[in-house]
Write an enzyme that holds these catalytic residues in place. Structure first.
Site, PDB file in Angstrom:
ATOM      1  N   CYS A 118      18.271  34.734  60.157  1.00 14.44           N
ATOM      2  CA  CYS A 118      17.735  36.057  59.832  1.00 14.44           C
ATOM      3  C   CYS A 118      18.864  36.966  59.346  1.00 14.44           C
ATOM      4  CB  CYS A 118      17.003  36.668  61.023  1.00 14.44           C
ATOM      5  SG  CYS A 118      18.041  37.534  62.199  1.00 14.44           S
ATOM      6  N   GLU A 119      18.528  37.755  58.355  1.00 19.52           N
ATOM      7  CA  GLU A 119      19.577  38.568  57.734  1.00 19.52           C
ATOM      8  C   GLU A 119      19.948  39.783  58.584  1.00 19.52           C
ATOM      9  OE1 GLU A 119      17.847  39.469  53.950  1.00 19.52           O
ATOM     10  OE2 GLU A 119      17.039  41.389  54.624  1.00 19.52           O
ATOM     11  N   HIS A 120      19.177  40.082  59.603  1.00 24.15           N
ATOM     12  CA  HIS A 120      19.497  41.238  60.439  1.00 24.15           C
ATOM     13  C   HIS A 120      20.492  40.905  61.543  1.00 24.15           C
ATOM     14  CE1 HIS A 120      15.266  42.269  59.010  1.00 24.15           C
ATOM     15  NE2 HIS A 120      16.108  43.001  58.321  1.00 24.15           N
ATOM     16  N   HIS A 121      20.401  39.688  62.086  1.00 16.81           N
ATOM     17  CA  HIS A 121      21.260  39.327  63.218  1.00 16.81           C
ATOM     18  C   HIS A 121      22.095  38.081  62.966  1.00 16.81           C
ATOM     19  CE1 HIS A 121      17.726  41.519  64.842  1.00 16.81           C
ATOM     20  NE2 HIS A 121      18.639  42.129  65.563  1.00 16.81           N
ATOM     21  N   GLN A 159      11.685  36.277  57.017  1.00 13.82           N
ATOM     22  CA  GLN A 159      10.617  35.294  56.837  1.00 13.82           C
ATOM     23  C   GLN A 159       9.712  35.686  55.675  1.00 13.82           C
ATOM     24  OE1 GLN A 159       8.604  34.071  60.458  1.00 13.82           O
ATOM     25  NE2 GLN A 159       6.804  33.426  59.287  1.00 13.82           N
ATOM     26  N   HIS A 187      11.642  33.209  65.992  1.00 17.67           N
ATOM     27  CA  HIS A 187      12.909  33.875  65.695  1.00 17.67           C
ATOM     28  C   HIS A 187      13.753  33.979  66.958  1.00 17.67           C
ATOM     29  CE1 HIS A 187      11.846  35.509  61.592  1.00 17.67           C
ATOM     30  NE2 HIS A 187      10.700  35.000  62.012  1.00 17.67           N
ATOM     31  N   CYS A 189      16.336  35.678  67.338  1.00 12.10           N
ATOM     32  CA  CYS A 189      16.775  37.053  67.597  1.00 12.10           C
ATOM     33  C   CYS A 189      15.743  37.793  68.441  1.00 12.10           C
ATOM     34  CB  CYS A 189      17.082  37.797  66.290  1.00 12.10           C
ATOM     35  SG  CYS A 189      15.661  38.080  65.235  1.00 12.10           S
TER      36      CYS A 189
END
Ligand SMILES: [Zn+2]
Length: 230
Positions: A118-121, A159, A187, A189
């Site tokens: 995931c690009e956030h975490h 996603q 996920h 995260c």
């Protein structure tokens, strides 16, 4: 088990730059390798030094024996997990076969397992992609849809974006009568940090062409994906 259903739709049909492609998707990102061969990047030693900084940040003694090779291993793992930046989606779908022998239904490949980050975490999310398309005259080898999924999965993703990119690439390159993509994923995260809920699945879908326009085809796709599994 919780389930979040997210359908990705362009806001208005007239906003789309071309048939079925969400306005926010740049063809460069789903047709080409994401990194140009001549693009300046930090040296491997700099990347390893950055990992060492993170180790020191969490309170580790970066000089202890068990950690000596860790920066190198982490960067090697990154090379593997993010190899999709160097791979070209258009090339994968390039080799098509012209003989459909009058086949006029959709082709469905179900249960394509993938792991993405995931690009956030920068934490893994993983699950299954189900992909269908209705060929007009060109078909691809079935393994190519799995390869395509892997290329996009091996980049930093959401996603929703992964789902839209797979659909857009097939749409643009094979020009089928329609594409349906359903992705279900867990996920980490969300399961190992944050709300720490294990077993929650997130579903995303994207339909183009006949799948978008014909609810009966959409329903048939969904029942084939769901009906035969578990
Ligand atoms: Zn995340």
């Amino acid at each position: 088990m919780d389930a979040t259903i997210k359908s990705i739709r362009p806001s208005k049909p007239s906003d789309r730059p071309s048939e079925g492609r969400p306005a926010e998707l740049d063809p460069a990102e789903f047709l080409a390798a994401a990194v140009r061969a001549d693009q300046p990047r930090p040296a491997r030693a700099e990347a390893e030094a950055a990992v060492k900084t993170l180790l020191a940040y969490i309170g580790e003694n970066t000089g202890r024996e068990g950690l000596l090779d860790t920066p190198r291993r982490v960067v090697e793992a990154f090379d593997e997990l993010y190899q999709g930046y160097h791979q070209c989606p258009a090339e994968v779908l390039d080799r098509t076969f012209g003989e459909t022998a009058g086949y006029d239904d959709f082709v469905l490949v179900r249960d394509i397992e993938f792991t993405s980050q995931c690009e956030h975490h920068m934490m893994p999310f993983y699950g299954k992609a189900h992909i269908a398309y209705t060929p007009v005259e060109r078909v691809v080898g079935l393994s190519k849809l799995a390869r395509l999924t892997d290329i996009f999965a091996r980049r930093l993703q959401t996603q929703e974006h992964l789902t839209a990119q797979i659909a857009a690439a097939i749409d643009e390159i094979l020009k089928p009568r329609g594409v349906a993509v359903l992705i279900e994923a867990e996920h980490t995260c969300m399961s190992v940090r944050g709300v720490a809920k294990h077993g929650a699945s997130t579903f995303t879908s994207r339909f183009t062409g006949m799948f978008r326009d014909n609810p009966a085809e959409q329903a048939r796709f969904l029942s084939l994906v769901r009906g035969l599994q578990r």
